[in-house]
Design a protein around this motif. Sequence first.
Motif, PDB file in Angstrom:
ATOM      1  N   ARG A  67      35.524 -92.290 106.089  1.00 49.82           N
ATOM      2  CA  ARG A  67      35.008 -93.589 105.993  1.00 49.82           C
ATOM      3  C   ARG A  67      35.268 -94.047 104.596  1.00 49.82           C
ATOM      4  O   ARG A  67      34.474 -93.569 103.665  1.00 49.82           O
ATOM      5  N   LYS A  68      36.194 -95.069 104.233  1.00 49.82           N
ATOM      6  CA  LYS A  68      36.219 -95.337 102.931  1.00 49.82           C
ATOM      7  C   LYS A  68      35.175 -96.175 102.435  1.00 49.82           C
ATOM      8  O   LYS A  68      34.632 -96.019 101.213  1.00 49.82           O
ATOM      9  N   ASP A  69      34.246 -96.891 103.312  1.00 47.49           N
ATOM     10  CA  ASP A  69      33.397 -97.503 102.967  1.00 47.49           C
ATOM     11  C   ASP A  69      31.946 -96.650 102.611  1.00 47.49           C
ATOM     12  O   ASP A  69      30.930 -97.044 101.899  1.00 47.49           O
ATOM     13  N   ASP A  70      32.079 -95.418 103.072  1.00 47.18           N
ATOM     14  CA  ASP A  70      30.708 -94.493 103.044  1.00 47.18           C
ATOM     15  C   ASP A  70      31.585 -93.001 103.108  1.00 47.18           C
ATOM     16  O   ASP A  70      31.290 -92.313 104.194  1.00 47.18           O
ATOM     17  N   PRO A  71      32.008 -92.613 102.104  1.00 43.71           N
ATOM     18  CA  PRO A  71      33.142 -91.240 102.273  1.00 43.71           C
ATOM     19  C   PRO A  71      32.551 -90.026 102.174  1.00 43.71           C
ATOM     20  O   PRO A  71      32.914 -89.004 102.630  1.00 43.71           O
ATOM     21  N   ILE A  72      31.018 -89.918 101.924  1.00 41.51           N
ATOM     22  CA  ILE A  72      30.165 -88.831 101.757  1.00 41.51           C
ATOM     23  C   ILE A  72      28.991 -88.811 102.682  1.00 41.51           C
ATOM     24  O   ILE A  72      28.235 -89.519 102.333  1.00 41.51           O
ATOM     25  N   TYR A  73      28.816 -87.960 103.472  1.00 45.58           N
ATOM     26  CA  TYR A  73      27.387 -87.775 104.161  1.00 45.58           C
ATOM     27  C   TYR A  73      26.346 -87.565 103.320  1.00 45.58           C
ATOM     28  O   TYR A  73      26.494 -87.083 102.056  1.00 45.58           O
ATOM     29  N   ASP A  74      25.254 -88.338 103.648  1.00 41.98           N
ATOM     30  CA  ASP A  74      24.078 -88.181 102.755  1.00 41.98           C
ATOM     31  C   ASP A  74      23.547 -86.647 102.506  1.00 41.98           C
ATOM     32  O   ASP A  74      23.982 -85.984 103.391  1.00 41.98           O
ATOM     33  N   PHE A  75      22.776 -86.227 101.714  1.00 43.06           N
ATOM     34  CA  PHE A  75      22.372 -85.038 101.522  1.00 43.06           C
ATOM     35  C   PHE A  75      21.985 -84.296 102.763  1.00 43.06           C
ATOM     36  O   PHE A  75      22.378 -83.330 103.038  1.00 43.06           O
ATOM     37  N   GLU A  76      20.856 -85.101 103.454  1.00 41.76           N
ATOM     38  CA  GLU A  76      20.252 -84.185 104.273  1.00 41.76           C
ATOM     39  C   GLU A  76      21.217 -83.920 105.690  1.00 41.76           C
ATOM     40  O   GLU A  76      21.301 -82.912 106.155  1.00 41.76           O
ATOM     41  N   ALA A  77      22.115 -85.070 106.009  1.00 41.00           N
ATOM     42  CA  ALA A  77      23.027 -84.935 107.112  1.00 41.00           C
ATOM     43  C   ALA A  77      24.127 -83.897 106.706  1.00 41.00           C
ATOM     44  O   ALA A  77      24.459 -82.847 107.542  1.00 41.00           O
ATOM     45  N   ALA A  78      24.414 -83.931 105.532  1.00 39.00           N
ATOM     46  CA  ALA A  78      25.601 -82.698 105.108  1.00 39.00           C
ATOM     47  C   ALA A  78      24.912 -81.283 105.242  1.00 39.00           C
ATOM     48  O   ALA A  78      25.641 -80.484 105.802  1.00 39.00           O
ATOM     49  N   VAL A  79      23.717 -81.064 104.894  1.00 40.06           N
ATOM     50  CA  VAL A  79      22.932 -79.755 104.974  1.00 40.06           C
ATOM     51  C   VAL A  79      22.855 -79.311 106.508  1.00 40.06           C
ATOM     52  O   VAL A  79      23.218 -78.270 106.990  1.00 40.06           O
ATOM     53  N   GLU A  80      22.488 -80.430 107.239  1.00 39.23           N
ATOM     54  CA  GLU A  80      22.289 -80.221 108.699  1.00 39.23           C
ATOM     55  C   GLU A  80      23.760 -79.737 109.327  1.00 39.23           C
ATOM     56  O   GLU A  80      23.626 -78.889 110.220  1.00 39.23           O
ATOM     57  N   ARG A  81      24.706 -80.243 108.720  1.00 38.73           N
ATOM     58  CA  ARG A  81      25.972 -80.091 109.474  1.00 38.73           C
ATOM     59  C   ARG A  81      26.350 -78.617 108.899  1.00 38.73           C
ATOM     60  O   ARG A  81      26.963 -77.878 109.918  1.00 38.73           O
ATOM     61  N   VAL A  82      26.329 -78.337 107.908  1.00 41.66           N
ATOM     62  CA  VAL A  82      26.493 -76.749 107.424  1.00 41.66           C
ATOM     63  C   VAL A  82      25.767 -75.838 108.315  1.00 41.66           C
ATOM     64  O   VAL A  82      26.102 -74.860 108.487  1.00 41.66           O
ATOM     65  N   THR A  83      24.452 -76.174 108.457  1.00 46.89           N
ATOM     66  CA  THR A  83      23.386 -75.369 108.857  1.00 46.89           C
ATOM     67  C   THR A  83      23.857 -74.910 110.505  1.00 46.89           C
ATOM     68  O   THR A  83      23.783 -73.809 110.986  1.00 46.89           O
ATOM     69  N   ALA A  84      24.427 -76.116 111.240  1.00 47.76           N
ATOM     70  CA  ALA A  84      24.788 -75.920 112.686  1.00 47.76           C
ATOM     71  C   ALA A  84      26.159 -75.242 112.578  1.00 47.76           C
ATOM     72  O   ALA A  84      26.058 -74.149 113.485  1.00 47.76           O
ATOM     73  N   ALA A  85      27.110 -75.441 111.585  1.00 40.89           N
ATOM     74  CA  ALA A  85      28.220 -74.542 111.420  1.00 40.89           C
ATOM     75  C   ALA A  85      28.011 -73.155 111.220  1.00 40.89           C
ATOM     76  O   ALA A  85      28.498 -72.269 111.852  1.00 40.89           O
ATOM     77  N   ALA A  86      27.147 -73.001 110.439  1.00 41.35           N
ATOM     78  CA  ALA A  86      26.631 -71.485 109.905  1.00 41.35           C
ATOM     79  C   ALA A  86      25.928 -70.648 111.199  1.00 41.35           C
ATOM     80  O   ALA A  86      26.233 -69.420 111.521  1.00 41.35           O
ATOM     81  N   GLU A  87      25.193 -71.430 111.949  1.00 41.43           N
ATOM     82  CA  GLU A  87      24.622 -70.785 113.024  1.00 41.43           C
ATOM     83  C   GLU A  87      25.782 -70.333 114.120  1.00 41.43           C
ATOM     84  O   GLU A  87      25.658 -69.381 114.845  1.00 41.43           O
ATOM     85  N   ALA A  88      26.675 -71.397 114.425  1.00 42.44           N
ATOM     86  CA  ALA A  88      27.690 -71.044 115.143  1.00 42.44           C
ATOM     87  C   ALA A  88      28.442 -69.872 114.828  1.00 42.44           C
ATOM     88  O   ALA A  88      28.753 -69.129 115.456  1.00 42.44           O
ATOM     89  N   ALA A  89      28.767 -69.793 113.373  1.00 42.70           N
ATOM     90  CA  ALA A  89      29.729 -68.830 112.884  1.00 42.70           C
ATOM     91  C   ALA A  89      29.075 -67.549 113.130  1.00 42.70           C
ATOM     92  O   ALA A  89      29.831 -66.448 113.584  1.00 42.70           O
ATOM     93  N   ARG A  90      27.675 -67.301 113.057  1.00 43.50           N
ATOM     94  CA  ARG A  90      26.965 -65.957 113.007  1.00 43.50           C
ATOM     95  C   ARG A  90      26.941 -65.780 114.619  1.00 43.50           C
ATOM     96  O   ARG A  90      26.876 -64.566 114.946  1.00 43.50           O
ATOM     97  N   ALA A  91      26.932 -66.459 115.561  1.00 43.05           N
ATOM     98  CA  ALA A  91      26.992 -66.378 116.872  1.00 43.05           C
ATOM     99  C   ALA A  91      28.247 -65.851 117.608  1.00 43.05           C
ATOM    100  O   ALA A  91      28.481 -65.260 118.533  1.00 43.05           O
ATOM    101  N   LEU A  92      29.516 -65.894 116.554  1.00 42.52           N
ATOM    102  CA  LEU A  92      30.809 -65.278 117.142  1.00 42.52           C
ATOM    103  C   LEU A  92      30.783 -63.886 117.096  1.00 42.52           C
ATOM    104  O   LEU A  92      30.141 -63.219 116.542  1.00 42.52           O
TER     105      LEU A  92
END
Length: 279
Positions: free
Chosen positions: A121-146
């Motif tokens: 999104r051009k008007d808000d290009p980067i997720y705020d810190f908390e949201a960004a960390v939550e997204r990586v956390t979820a991705a990491a958990e999914a990766a470990r479950a493979l």
Amino acid sequence: MITQAEKGKLFASLHEEPGIFVIPNAWDAGSARLLQNLGFQAIATTSAGFAFTIGKPDGTGAVTREEHLGNARAIAEATSLPVSADLEGGFGDAPEDCAKTIRLAGQTGIVGGSIEDATTRKDDPIYDFEAAVERVTAAAEAARALPFRFTLTARSENFLHDRPNLADTIMRLQAFQDAGADVLFAPGLTNPRDIETVVREVDRPVNVVMGLKGVPLSVEELGRLGVRRISVGGSFTRAAIGAFLAAAREVQTKGTFTFAKEATPHGELNAIFAAWPKN
């Protein structure tokens, strides 16, 4: 035939060994096979390169998750090398979107992938810190479950979106590390001092993208800075498109065909692809 599990272990080991390695970015099956033929040890996909080759812009959400994963599958099936996919921002705002993308990516044959904190999104290009960390956390958990080793790369996109805040970038990378990322990446870093600082401030392998105009750093120089992995993003694709446009412009504007002198011979390409072993 090398299995996905074996590829996963091999790819992880490349990051654990001393020294630095280059992971070039392929945009399709043919380019992946050419890169393996040259002797590279692993391959990455490129969201930009893929978007351009299907006639879409990069970084706008124009390319769907299904399209990206289809491209990743085609590349993984074309090579016996480990493949890591550019999974952009996980194709959704919610952490579960990122987790779903990792789960689906694991079904394509790839053994690694990246999740970034850019929103498209051009008007808000980067997720705020908390949201960004939550997204990586979820991705990491999914990766470990493979059921195989999946190397997750987490990207802080500040420098690509006119936010050259090194302190914030480092804070994000440190948090992504704590959230479970295996590799850290801040595309757009070009200053050797900044790169060295990032490497020093985190405890995971750092990827740096090269092939950027006006950035003359070599593999050897980046190795001295402590970088573990170098990718090239869409730069190989842009180089190929640049040669294509130069040839087409020559024909259009001059009516000549001298571009053929630099073209790879048909027979050479045929021989490479005809002799290709099965995975």
